[in-house]
Write a protein that holds these residues in place. Structure first.
Motif, PDB file in Angstrom:
ATOM      1  N   CYS A  35       0.492   4.286  -6.725  1.00 63.32           N
ATOM      2  CA  CYS A  35      -0.755   4.549  -6.012  1.00 63.32           C
ATOM      3  C   CYS A  35      -1.942   4.681  -6.969  1.00 63.32           C
ATOM      4  O   CYS A  35      -3.085   4.736  -6.529  1.00 63.32           O
ATOM      5  N   GLU A  48       4.391  17.092  -8.986  1.00 62.51           N
ATOM      6  CA  GLU A  48       3.044  17.419  -8.510  1.00 62.51           C
ATOM      7  C   GLU A  48       2.540  18.619  -9.285  1.00 62.51           C
ATOM      8  O   GLU A  48       3.216  19.648  -9.372  1.00 62.51           O
ATOM      9  N   ASP A  54      -3.091  13.183  -6.352  1.00 60.74           N
ATOM     10  CA  ASP A  54      -1.813  12.949  -5.671  1.00 60.74           C
ATOM     11  C   ASP A  54      -0.837  12.387  -6.709  1.00 60.74           C
ATOM     12  O   ASP A  54      -0.640  11.189  -6.811  1.00 60.74           O
ATOM     13  N   ASP A  55      -0.240  13.252  -7.504  1.00 60.33           N
ATOM     14  CA  ASP A  55       0.612  12.847  -8.627  1.00 60.33           C
ATOM     15  C   ASP A  55       1.850  12.076  -8.200  1.00 60.33           C
ATOM     16  O   ASP A  55       2.340  11.236  -8.949  1.00 60.33           O
ATOM     17  N   CYS A  57       2.264  10.227  -5.271  1.00 66.73           N
ATOM     18  CA  CYS A  57       1.981   9.105  -4.358  1.00 66.73           C
ATOM     19  C   CYS A  57       2.500   9.314  -2.936  1.00 66.73           C
ATOM     20  O   CYS A  57       2.892   8.360  -2.273  1.00 66.73           O
ATOM     21  N   ASP A  58       2.482  10.550  -2.458  1.00 69.44           N
ATOM     22  CA  ASP A  58       2.963  10.786  -1.096  1.00 69.44           C
ATOM     23  C   ASP A  58       1.831  10.994  -0.097  1.00 69.44           C
ATOM     24  O   ASP A  58       2.066  11.306   1.058  1.00 69.44           O
ATOM     25  N   GLY A  59       0.589  10.831  -0.546  1.00 69.38           N
ATOM     26  CA  GLY A  59      -0.553  10.968   0.347  1.00 69.38           C
ATOM     27  C   GLY A  59      -1.123  12.383   0.415  1.00 69.38           C
ATOM     28  O   GLY A  59      -2.121  12.615   1.077  1.00 69.38           O
ATOM     29  N   SER A  60      -0.488  13.349  -0.248  1.00 66.13           N
ATOM     30  CA  SER A  60      -0.963  14.729  -0.270  1.00 66.13           C
ATOM     31  C   SER A  60      -1.324  15.124  -1.695  1.00 66.13           C
ATOM     32  O   SER A  60      -0.721  14.645  -2.647  1.00 66.13           O
ATOM     33  N   THR A  61      -2.292  16.018  -1.813  1.00 67.29           N
ATOM     34  CA  THR A  61      -2.762  16.459  -3.127  1.00 67.29           C
ATOM     35  C   THR A  61      -2.361  17.894  -3.378  1.00 67.29           C
ATOM     36  O   THR A  61      -2.614  18.768  -2.538  1.00 67.29           O
ATOM     37  N   ASP A  62      -1.742  18.127  -4.508  1.00 65.69           N
ATOM     38  CA  ASP A  62      -1.392  19.482  -4.978  1.00 65.69           C
ATOM     39  C   ASP A  62      -0.509  20.265  -4.006  1.00 65.69           C
ATOM     40  O   ASP A  62      -0.558  21.486  -3.967  1.00 65.69           O
ATOM     41  N   GLU A  63       0.307  19.564  -3.206  1.00 65.43           N
ATOM     42  CA  GLU A  63       1.220  20.266  -2.321  1.00 65.43           C
ATOM     43  C   GLU A  63       2.347  20.900  -3.158  1.00 65.43           C
ATOM     44  O   GLU A  63       2.663  20.412  -4.231  1.00 65.43           O
TER      45      GLU A  63
END
Length: 68
Positions: A35, A48, A54-55, A57-63
């Motif tokens: 990504c 992450e 979004d480390d 590439c799952d579409g979420s940031t810092d989850e």
């Protein structure tokens, strides 16, 4: 076979930058799931970290990151 340019060398290629070849060319990957092909630490399955990106590439940031 279609191969995907791996500009950052993380083993995952850019789905928008392809080539056709009989075997894997240098600088390409068989996986098109990168990504951010400009950052070698960002790819599917990466750890992450708390950085606003979004480390993995799952579409979420810092989850799943604990902040203090």
């Amino acid at each position: 076979t279609t191969f995907y340019r791996d500009g950052d060398g993380d083993g995952y290629g850019d789905p928008g930058n392809t080539t056709q070849a009989c075997s894997l060319p240098t600088g390409y990957a068989s996986n098109p799931d990168d990504c951010d092909d400009g950052n070698g630490s960002i790819y599917p399955g990466a750890l992450e970290v708390c950085n606003g990106l979004d480390d993995d590439c799952d579409g979420s940031t810092d989850e799943s990151v604990t902040t203090t």
